[in-house]
Design a protein around this motif. Structure first.
Motif, PDB file in Angstrom:
ATOM      1  N   ARG A   1      -3.921   0.347   4.940  1.00 21.69           N
ATOM      2  CA  ARG A   1      -2.603   0.194   5.546  1.00 21.69           C
ATOM      3  C   ARG A   1      -2.703   0.252   7.073  1.00 21.69           C
ATOM      4  NH1 ARG A   1       1.326   4.714   6.567  1.00 21.69           N
ATOM      5  NH2 ARG A   1       3.205   3.705   7.312  1.00 21.69           N
TER       6      ARG A   1
ATOM      7  N   ARG B   1      -8.643   7.673  -3.541  1.00 24.72           N
ATOM      8  CA  ARG B   1      -7.796   6.485  -3.676  1.00 24.72           C
ATOM      9  C   ARG B   1      -6.673   6.502  -2.645  1.00 24.72           C
ATOM     10  NH1 ARG B   1     -10.241   2.592  -6.889  1.00 24.72           N
ATOM     11  NH2 ARG B   1     -11.047   3.545  -8.810  1.00 24.72           N
TER      12      ARG B   1
ATOM     13  N   ALA C   1      -1.972   6.019  -6.517  1.00 28.32           N
ATOM     14  CA  ALA C   1      -3.276   6.424  -5.987  1.00 28.32           C
ATOM     15  C   ALA C   1      -3.439   7.938  -6.050  1.00 28.32           C
ATOM     16  CB  ALA C   1      -3.430   5.931  -4.546  1.00 28.32           C
TER      17      ALA C   1
ATOM     18  N   TYR D   1       0.821  -1.208   0.000  1.00 28.37           N
ATOM     19  CA  TYR D   1       0.000   0.000   0.000  1.00 28.37           C
ATOM     20  C   TYR D   1       0.858   1.262   0.000  1.00 28.37           C
ATOM     21  CZ  TYR D   1      -4.365  -2.555   0.596  1.00 28.37           C
ATOM     22  OH  TYR D   1      -5.457  -3.366   0.382  1.00 28.37           O
TER      23      TYR D   1
ATOM     24  N   CYS E   1      -6.026   3.674   0.388  1.00 30.39           N
ATOM     25  CA  CYS E   1      -4.734   3.028   0.659  1.00 30.39           C
ATOM     26  C   CYS E   1      -4.312   3.219   2.109  1.00 30.39           C
ATOM     27  CB  CYS E   1      -3.655   3.592  -0.271  1.00 30.39           C
ATOM     28  SG  CYS E   1      -3.678   2.923  -1.945  1.00 30.39           S
TER      29      CYS E   1
END
Length: 301
Positions: free
Chosen positions: A278, A270, A263, A256, A274
């Motif tokens: 994470r 996005r 992202a 990630y 992530c």
């Protein structure tokens, strides 16, 4: 002789949300029963200062629906749920969160589905309700939208939630604490896992809708990340948690991080997805090291 109608105890666990609780009680006071059942309300206040007492007293003074107020001073959602069940007296127990409010036929729809499918409980969807226009990234990221299923779908324990559910009282063993206090979050999934292992069956009813109020405080990025850390931390308590989950988290965290530049090019929603994922995996690994990043029982800000 006409059989006595079934009774539902609607349980609410609350913590310092008097305005949300007021709205929920008003909507519960207007539930359509179709003449098929009676219902009452149990409010379990998880605040030792009894911040919900005034709201409950005001509702009780103006409503024909019976309401029982109790206090669980120890700040723990599982203990609050157990206190509510102790004070419940119905053939059925319904749970709805204090930041939610139901449609008028909410209870009737759950009750009808439970009877039609002859199961031990019925869960319904919780849809987001924004009091003001949320930021675009929050909507695009669908952070407060939950999965839904076809009515009659038999759920597994991972889909078990107590924000919108009707349960037959027989699923609660007399004298036992159904929710385990060691879970600061995910206590409902643990409950459903154990009950499903015992042979109880729970289904989904997509028409029994409740709405969750999403206030501005929950738009904060820090709130979302702290909540993800907490969820990851408690996930290790499930007996299904094992070496595969550890390996998955060890791989996911750097993955990630590596995905963040890509992202960023696709939009802020996005990036936040992530970061949330994470933090969930990070919470798992920190728990294994004995590190608790979130010490408060509730992530409120």
């Amino acid at each position: 002789m006409t059989p006595k109608p079934k009774h539902i105890s609607v349980c609410i666990c609350t913590y310092r949300r008097p305005e949300f609780l007021k709205r929920l009680l008003e909507e519960l006071g207007r539930q359509d029963t179709g003449g098929l059942f009676t219902y009452s309300i149990v409010v379990a206040d998880n605040d030792q200062h009894q911040s919900a007492k005034e709201v409950v007293s005001h509702f009780a003074a103006g409503s024909s629906v019976s309401i029982n107020y109790c206090v669980e001073a120890r700040q723990n959602i599982a203990l609050a749920r157990n206190k509510a069940i102790e004070c419940a007296s119905g053939d059925f127990v319904a749970f709805i969160d204090d930041d939610e409010f139901p449609t008028r036929r909410w209870l009737l729809t759950l009750f009808t589905a439970c009877h039609e499918y002859n199961v031990d409980g019925v869960l319904g969807p919780v849809k987001p309700h924004f009091c003001e226009e949320p930021p675009e990234w929050l909507v695009k990221g669908r952070f407060y939208e939950r999965p839904t299923y076809a009515t009659g779908f038999v759920i597994d324990w991972r889909k078990g939630r107590t924000g919108n559910v009707l349960l037959k009282s027989r699923v609660f063993a007399p004298g036992a604490q159904p929710f385990r206090p060691s879970f600061l979050s995910g206590e409902d999934q643990d409950f459903f896992r154990r009950r499903i292992e015992q042979g109880h069956v729970f289904i989904w009813c997509n028409e029994a809708v409740a709405y969750e109020t999403v206030p501005r405080i929950r738009w904060k990025r820090t709130f979302m990340l702290r909540r993800a850390l907490l969820q990851g931390h408690v996930s290790r308590l499930h007996p299904t948690f094992g070496a595969f989950d550890i390996a998955k988290s060890m791989i996911a965290i750097p993955a990630y991080i590596a995905a963040l530049p890509f992202a960023l090019a696709l939009g802020h929603h996005r990036v936040m997805r992530c970061l949330v994922k994470r933090c969930d995996h990070l919470g798992r690994l920190l728990a294994l090291l004995g590190i608790n990043p979130i010490r408060q029982p509730y992530v409120t800000e």
